[in-house]
Write a protein that holds these residues in place. Structure first.
Motif, mmCIF file in Angstrom:
data_model
loop_
_atom_site.group_PDB
_atom_site.id
_atom_site.type_symbol
_atom_site.label_atom_id
_atom_site.label_comp_id
_atom_site.label_asym_id
_atom_site.label_seq_id
_atom_site.Cartn_x
_atom_site.Cartn_y
_atom_site.Cartn_z
ATOM 1 N N THR A 1 7.665 -8.987 4.299
ATOM 2 C CA THR A 1 7.681 -8.568 2.895
ATOM 3 C C THR A 1 6.257 -8.419 2.379
ATOM 4 O OG1 THR A 1 9.761 -9.760 2.502
ATOM 5 C CG2 THR A 1 8.472 -9.138 0.571
ATOM 6 N N VAL A 2 5.974 -7.284 1.724
ATOM 7 C CA VAL A 2 4.643 -7.058 1.170
ATOM 8 C C VAL A 2 4.716 -7.039 -0.354
ATOM 9 C CG1 VAL A 2 3.849 -5.812 3.208
ATOM 10 C CG2 VAL A 2 4.830 -4.531 1.287
ATOM 11 N N VAL B 1 -4.936 -9.259 -9.188
ATOM 12 C CA VAL B 1 -5.284 -7.894 -8.766
ATOM 13 C C VAL B 1 -5.310 -7.894 -7.243
ATOM 14 C CG1 VAL B 1 -6.945 -6.014 -8.979
ATOM 15 C CG2 VAL B 1 -6.695 -7.667 -10.850
ATOM 16 N N ALA B 2 -4.272 -7.301 -6.632
ATOM 17 C CA ALA B 2 -4.152 -7.360 -5.173
ATOM 18 C C ALA B 2 -3.667 -6.025 -4.627
ATOM 19 C CB ALA B 2 -3.185 -8.471 -4.765
ATOM 20 N N HIS B 3 -4.000 -5.763 -3.360
ATOM 21 C CA HIS B 3 -3.591 -4.526 -2.698
ATOM 22 C C HIS B 3 -2.078 -4.495 -2.533
ATOM 23 C CE1 HIS B 3 -3.217 -1.390 0.367
ATOM 24 N NE2 HIS B 3 -4.451 -1.015 0.061
ATOM 25 N N ARG B 4 -1.501 -3.320 -2.687
ATOM 26 C CA ARG B 4 -0.043 -3.173 -2.637
ATOM 27 C C ARG B 4 0.559 -3.580 -1.292
ATOM 28 N NH1 ARG B 4 0.977 2.007 -0.371
ATOM 29 N NH2 ARG B 4 -0.933 3.210 -0.044
ATOM 30 N N ASN B 5 -0.220 -3.516 -0.223
ATOM 31 C CA ASN B 5 0.298 -3.891 1.100
ATOM 32 C C ASN B 5 -0.047 -5.326 1.498
ATOM 33 O OD1 ASN B 5 1.535 -1.414 1.580
ATOM 34 N ND2 ASN B 5 -0.338 -0.511 2.413
ATOM 35 N N LYS B 6 -0.552 -6.088 0.560
ATOM 36 C CA LYS B 6 -0.848 -7.491 0.838
ATOM 37 C C LYS B 6 0.452 -8.237 1.136
ATOM 38 C CE LYS B 6 -4.499 -8.678 -0.098
ATOM 39 N NZ LYS B 6 -5.716 -8.503 0.725
ATOM 40 N N LYS B 7 0.422 -9.121 2.129
ATOM 41 C CA LYS B 7 1.627 -9.885 2.454
ATOM 42 C C LYS B 7 2.004 -10.797 1.296
ATOM 43 C CE LYS B 7 1.733 -9.996 7.498
ATOM 44 N NZ LYS B 7 1.869 -10.858 8.689
ATOM 45 N N ILE B 8 3.307 -10.948 1.092
ATOM 46 C CA ILE B 8 3.771 -11.771 -0.025
ATOM 47 C C ILE B 8 3.353 -13.228 0.158
ATOM 48 C CG2 ILE B 8 6.034 -12.392 0.925
ATOM 49 C CD1 ILE B 8 5.206 -11.371 -2.707
ATOM 50 N N GLN B 9 3.140 -13.665 1.420
ATOM 51 C CA GLN B 9 2.664 -15.033 1.650
ATOM 52 C C GLN B 9 1.347 -15.290 0.924
ATOM 53 O OE1 GLN B 9 3.869 -12.978 4.073
ATOM 54 N NE2 GLN B 9 4.297 -14.116 5.954
#
Length: 284
Positions: free
Chosen positions: A221-222, A101-109
């Motif tokens: 990339t997010v 469960v993560a925010h949509r703008n979280k970095k893909i890293q």
């Protein structure tokens, strides 16, 4: 009457303050997360055999994980997984999913770093929690995209790339690779994709049991970019399988031997083969 009114007002103020304090305490250990949107999602039966991991970052970029209101550090994931596995019957461990469960703008890293720790802790099944058109107005309705973490995640740790790809290739025996650049602008096999539907059609046309798709992540990339590509990929394969399907379930809880056998054949005919490449500096 004035005295009674004053007392009533004072009590209401006290209760309001208490509720606000209680809400604040609950939000600290159970934060509200604006998950990415997806047109595609799997059946939400994974919630029965899974546990939520809410992913947050403080202002200093330190990742904090919340599982059942308990806070964990990323480095504690092996212990977290051990606790979860120990609390389940042995026969369900194979099906257990970590629901991210993560925010949509979280970095893909951040997402892939978490997956690396899960993979090394023998927790291979994940489900990405998403918002859909069906769930936008029902907060109790859970939706997600299921995925299995493969060996390519080890590239996040700067393992030699060719050796990792070889492990995946031994499993799927593919001989063709299509590069998909994942970002705000999506490049599919050197061609910029203009819409989500166009991306679905490209995956449908290119999919075969001999073709792998290499997702290439950039520094910017997010999470939403990743879900856009993954959702389109899974949606395309789902359409292809359903077009060839002849045996159907009577209900979602009953699977006949004939249905199961055909599903295995369809998965072999239309597999999802994903490689991953990280075009950015890995974080510790």
């Amino acid at each position: 009457f004035i005295t009674l009114l004053a007392i009533t007002f004072s009590i209401s103020r006290i209760n309001t303050l208490n509720y606000k304090k209680l809400d604040n305490v609950m939000l600290v250990n159970n934060p509200i997360v604006d998950c990415p949107f997806s047109e595609f999602y799997n059946d939400n039966d994974s919630w029965r055999y899974g546990f939520d991991i809410k992913i947050e970052e403080d202002k200093n970029g330190v990742i904090k994980l919340y599982v059942y209101d308990k806070k964990w550090q990323v480095e504690e994931i092996p212990k977290m997984v051990q606790v979860e596995h120990a609390s389940r019957r042995a026969e369900v461990i194979h099906f257990l999913r970590a629901n991210l469960v993560a925010h949509r703008n979280k970095k893909i890293q951040t997402i892939k770093k978490l997956e690396l720790y899960l993979f090394k802790s023998n927790q291979f099944n994940v489900s990405y929690t998403v918002k859909t058109r069906d769930s936008l107005f029902d907060r109790m309705d859970r939706r997600g995209i299921k995925k299995r973490i493969l060996n390519d995640i080890l590239d996040f740790e700067s393992v030699k790339k060719d050796s990792v790809h070889l492990l995946v290739k031994e499993k799927y025996r593919f001989n063709n690779t299509i590069k998909v650049h994942v970002g705000e602008i999506i490049i599919f096999d050197t061609i910029e994709v203009k819409s989500q539907q166009e991306l679905v059609e490209k995956f449908k046309t290119a999919n075969s049991k001999n073709t792998a798709f290499e997702y290439i992540y950039q520094e910017n990339t997010v999470y939403q970019d990743y879900i856009n590509v993954l959702g389109a990929h899974f949606q395309a394969v789902d359409i292809l399988r359903k077009e060839k399907q002849t045996v159907f379930q009577e209900n979602k809880y009953t699977k006949t031997p004939m249905y199961t056998e055909e599903q295995i054949e369809l998965q072999s005919l239309f597999p999802v083969i994903i490689l991953e490449k990280f075009n950015f500096t890995k974080t510790n």
